[in-house]
Design an enzyme around this catalytic site. Structure first.
Site, short mmCIF file in Angstrom:
data_model
loop_
_atom_site.label_atom_id
_atom_site.label_comp_id
_atom_site.label_asym_id
_atom_site.label_seq_id
_atom_site.Cartn_x
_atom_site.Cartn_y
_atom_site.Cartn_z
N CYS A 85 -3.37 5.75 1.65
CA CYS A 85 -2.45 6.81 1.25
C CYS A 85 -2.21 7.68 2.48
CB CYS A 85 -3.11 7.64 0.15
SG CYS A 85 -2.21 9.13 -0.29
N CYS A 196 4.59 6.47 3.51
CA CYS A 196 3.94 6.70 2.22
C CYS A 196 3.78 5.31 1.63
CB CYS A 196 4.81 7.56 1.31
SG CYS A 196 4.23 7.59 -0.41
N1 DGL Z 1 0.84 6.74 -1.56
C1 DGL Z 1 0.75 8.14 -1.22
C2 DGL Z 1 1.08 8.30 0.28
O1 DGL Z 1 0.95 7.30 0.99
C3 DGL Z 1 1.53 8.91 -2.20
C4 DGL Z 1 1.49 10.38 -2.07
C5 DGL Z 1 1.57 11.12 -3.38
O2 DGL Z 1 0.82 10.80 -4.29
O3 DGL Z 1 2.36 12.08 -3.41
O4 DGL Z 1 1.40 9.33 0.78
#
Ligand code: DGL
Length: 240
Positions: A85, A196
């Protein structure tokens, strides 16, 4: 290295388990890329749905969640642990490494370096959450790799929620993707780094909205790094 049987590992030693987490399903893009390299490897994946999206939470809460989940994964014997993430990496990577010094920790870093190398017109876009764009990791990556290119940033407002709802290429998804990409397309970016882990799921919608643009998903590069740490933990020889 390849996916063959280990050349020199103790056959009685348990195979390592890779821990991975994200606010939701986004990190599965990294898990999938890793499992392509090491089919059959053990992966324990945590989706922190109760707190998704991380982008909407104060940084201290994301930090607390990321530390708690990393500790849980380490206590369950996972090594390495992948912070799959970008938002959690931006907020918590240094803290996780300090808290778990004996565990290999891999984080997500905005793919500015490959995007800058691939761009033909020197205009690179970065699509991410606000935490990622305001974090030191992003600034540091910019300073190191954005020389000679213009980098334009945009926040992917609402895109994580689309992916969590499975709305990947609907008319609403395309319209939200178009809105998120607008500042990057108006700025003339020919290459866009997806910073993301949820966003690669929206690639069909992105390609429909911006057909000439190259989108960079760092999952494969991160998976290579995870595979190297996994091999080390498995006692797999570097040289066959
Ligand atoms: N997959 C997360 C990232 O890479 C998502 C962020 C979120 O939950 O807002 O930033």
């Amino acid at each position: 290295m390849n996916g063959d049987a280990p050349a020199c590992r103790d056959e009685n030693a348990p195979l390592p388990c890779v821990g991975m987490f994200d606010s939701g399903v986004g990190g599965l893009s990294v898990a999938r890329a890793f499992l392509k390299l090491r089919p059959g490897a053990r992966v324990r994946y945590v989706a922190d749905w109760e707190h998704c999206p991380y982008g909407a939470l104060p940084g201290e809460i994301v930090l607390g969640r990321a530390l708690a989940i990393s500790r849980e994964l380490a206590a369950a014997g996972c090594n390495p642990i992948v912070v799959a993430c970008n938002t959690a990496s931006a907020v918590a990577l240094a803290g996780i490494r300090a808290a778990l010094p004996d565990t290999g920790i891999v984080g997500m870093e905005p793919a500015i370096k490959p995007a800058a190398a691939l761009s033909r017109n020197g205009r690179v876009g970065v699509l991410a959450t606000a935490h990622t764009l305001s974090g030191g990791l992003f600034r540091g990556t910019m300073c190191k790799f954005a020389r000679g290119v213009r980098v334009i940033e945009a926040e992917g407002a609402g895109l994580v929620e689309l992916v969590e709802n499975g709305e990947l290429d609907t008319p609403r998804a395309r319209s939200m993707v178009a809105k998120a990409l607008a500042p990057l397309l108006e700025g003339g970016c020919d290459t866009i780094a997806l910073a993301c882990t949820h966003y690669p799921a929206l690639l069909p919608a992105m390609r429909a909205v911006a057909p000439g643009v190259l989108f960079v998903d760092p999952a494969e590069a991160v998976a290579q790094r995870v595979a190297a740490l996994y091999d080390r933990a498995a006692g797999r020889s570097e040289h066959k």
